[in-house]
Design an enzyme around this catalytic site. Structure first.
Site, mmCIF file in Angstrom:
data_model
loop_
_atom_site.group_PDB
_atom_site.id
_atom_site.type_symbol
_atom_site.label_atom_id
_atom_site.label_comp_id
_atom_site.label_asym_id
_atom_site.label_seq_id
_atom_site.Cartn_x
_atom_site.Cartn_y
_atom_site.Cartn_z
ATOM 1 N N ASP A 10 0.862 -1.172 0.000
ATOM 2 C CA ASP A 10 0.000 0.000 0.000
ATOM 3 C C ASP A 10 0.902 1.226 0.000
ATOM 4 O O ASP A 10 2.019 1.193 0.533
ATOM 5 C CB ASP A 10 -0.878 -0.017 1.253
ATOM 6 C CG ASP A 10 -1.599 1.284 1.463
ATOM 7 O OD1 ASP A 10 -2.399 1.654 0.588
ATOM 8 O OD2 ASP A 10 -1.352 1.941 2.499
ATOM 9 N N LEU A 11 0.427 2.314 -0.601
ATOM 10 C CA LEU A 11 1.240 3.525 -0.682
ATOM 11 C C LEU A 11 0.943 4.491 0.465
ATOM 12 O O LEU A 11 1.818 4.827 1.255
ATOM 13 C CB LEU A 11 1.000 4.204 -2.037
ATOM 14 C CG LEU A 11 1.886 5.403 -2.416
ATOM 15 C CD1 LEU A 11 1.950 5.532 -3.937
ATOM 16 C CD2 LEU A 11 1.387 6.703 -1.819
ATOM 17 N N TYR A 12 -0.319 4.933 0.555
ATOM 18 C CA TYR A 12 -0.686 5.996 1.489
ATOM 19 C C TYR A 12 -0.762 5.477 2.924
ATOM 20 O O TYR A 12 -1.625 4.683 3.264
ATOM 21 C CB TYR A 12 -2.031 6.611 1.091
ATOM 22 C CG TYR A 12 -2.022 7.226 -0.288
ATOM 23 C CD1 TYR A 12 -1.402 8.453 -0.517
ATOM 24 C CD2 TYR A 12 -2.618 6.578 -1.367
ATOM 25 C CE1 TYR A 12 -1.386 9.021 -1.786
ATOM 26 C CE2 TYR A 12 -2.614 7.138 -2.639
ATOM 27 C CZ TYR A 12 -1.996 8.352 -2.841
ATOM 28 O OH TYR A 12 -1.980 8.903 -4.099
ATOM 29 N N ARG A 41 -7.815 13.179 5.879
ATOM 30 C CA ARG A 41 -7.534 11.770 5.605
ATOM 31 C C ARG A 41 -8.748 10.898 5.924
ATOM 32 O O ARG A 41 -9.084 9.982 5.162
ATOM 33 C CB ARG A 41 -6.320 11.315 6.418
ATOM 34 C CG ARG A 41 -6.006 9.828 6.348
ATOM 35 C CD ARG A 41 -5.700 9.364 4.937
ATOM 36 N NE ARG A 41 -5.212 7.980 4.927
ATOM 37 C CZ ARG A 41 -5.064 7.240 3.835
ATOM 38 N NH1 ARG A 41 -5.364 7.740 2.646
ATOM 39 N NH2 ARG A 41 -4.609 6.006 3.923
ATOM 40 N N SER A 118 -2.452 0.691 -5.093
ATOM 41 C CA SER A 118 -2.932 1.881 -4.398
ATOM 42 C C SER A 118 -4.263 2.377 -4.938
ATOM 43 O O SER A 118 -4.597 2.184 -6.111
ATOM 44 C CB SER A 118 -1.882 2.990 -4.539
ATOM 45 O OG SER A 118 -2.348 4.212 -4.020
ATOM 46 N N ASN A 119 -4.993 3.071 -4.070
ATOM 47 C CA ASN A 119 -6.190 3.795 -4.487
ATOM 48 C C ASN A 119 -5.864 4.957 -5.408
ATOM 49 O O ASN A 119 -6.754 5.484 -6.083
ATOM 50 C CB ASN A 119 -6.928 4.344 -3.260
ATOM 51 C CG ASN A 119 -7.870 3.334 -2.633
ATOM 52 O OD1 ASN A 119 -8.306 2.393 -3.278
ATOM 53 N ND2 ASN A 119 -8.187 3.541 -1.363
#
Length: 227
Positions: A10-12, A41, A118-119
């Protein structure tokens, strides 16, 4: 974990600190940086979940911009176009966690293919990675744009199999977001949860395979388990 042939992250919030936007928020709205960052967020994630349930996909940039508008309205802060653009751009210049680069170097040195799932849109993922000079670390940058729905929909996680070229049981999924880790486990990935805050894992009937405190511990465990 000798059967692991690749890893996706995952990135965030996992590789990059989403709270690093608080500094820019504080520069614009003195005394409100942390509260803006936290609520922004929260609403960003809520909007991705709600849009997926409603069948009304927009890209992550739009969801992020809408969440920012809500946040400023809720906190009673004026938001002109210039400020809106400046704060939105902060999500393209996120700061990697201090142990991100070293952890990824260890995996690359071990010969393990590494990806991001990622989203974020293709464009936003590429910009975050490029702006932090981390292009060297990733073999695949995988975006929900290809299926037009956000995590935790199983169609997102299935992209990793297609792009990484391995079956799900051979791909380690790494996330610091408990809901994301649970959904990935439910899909069938072996999962490593990065529990930076020493928090409780969500009660969703799908647990991670391994739990660590940070990315350094993750890379140590994974590389040693490959031997």
């Amino acid at each position: 974990m000798k059967n692991i042939q690749g890893a996706v992250f995952d990135l965030y919030g996992t590789l990059y600190d989403v709270n690093s936007v608080a500094q820019v928020c504080e520069e614009v709205y003195s005394g409100h940086g942390d509260s803006i960052s936290r609520l922004w967020r929260q609403k960003q994630l809520e909007y991705t979940w709600l849009r997926s349930l409603m069948g009304r996909y927009v890209n992550f940039e739009k969801a992020t911009e809408d969440a920012l508008r809500f946040t400023c309205t809720h906190l009673g802060l004026s938001l002109d176009d210039e400020t809106h653009q400046r704060l939105s751009d902060a999500y393209l210049h996120l700061t990697p966690y201090a142990d991100t680069a070293d952890a990824l170097r260890r995996l690359k040195a071990a010969g393990l293919p590494v990806g991001i799932i990622s989203n974020g849109s293709h464009c936003s993922i590429e910009q975050v990675v490029t702006n932090s000079e981390m292009n060297w670390a990733f073999d695949q940058l995988i975006s929900v744009e290809d299926v037009q729905v956000f995590k935790p929909d199983s169609r997102v996680y299935s992209l990793a199999e297609k792009r990484m070229g391995f079956p799900k049981e051979n791909i380690l999924f790494v996330s610091s977001n408990a809901w994301d880790a649970s959904a990935a486990s439910n899909f069938g990935f072996p999962v490593c949860w990065i529990n930076r805050q020493n928090g409780a894992f969500d009660e969703l009937d799908a647990k991670p395979t391994h739990v660590v405190r940070n990315l350094a511990e993750m890379s140590n465990w994974l590389v040693n388990s490959l031997d």
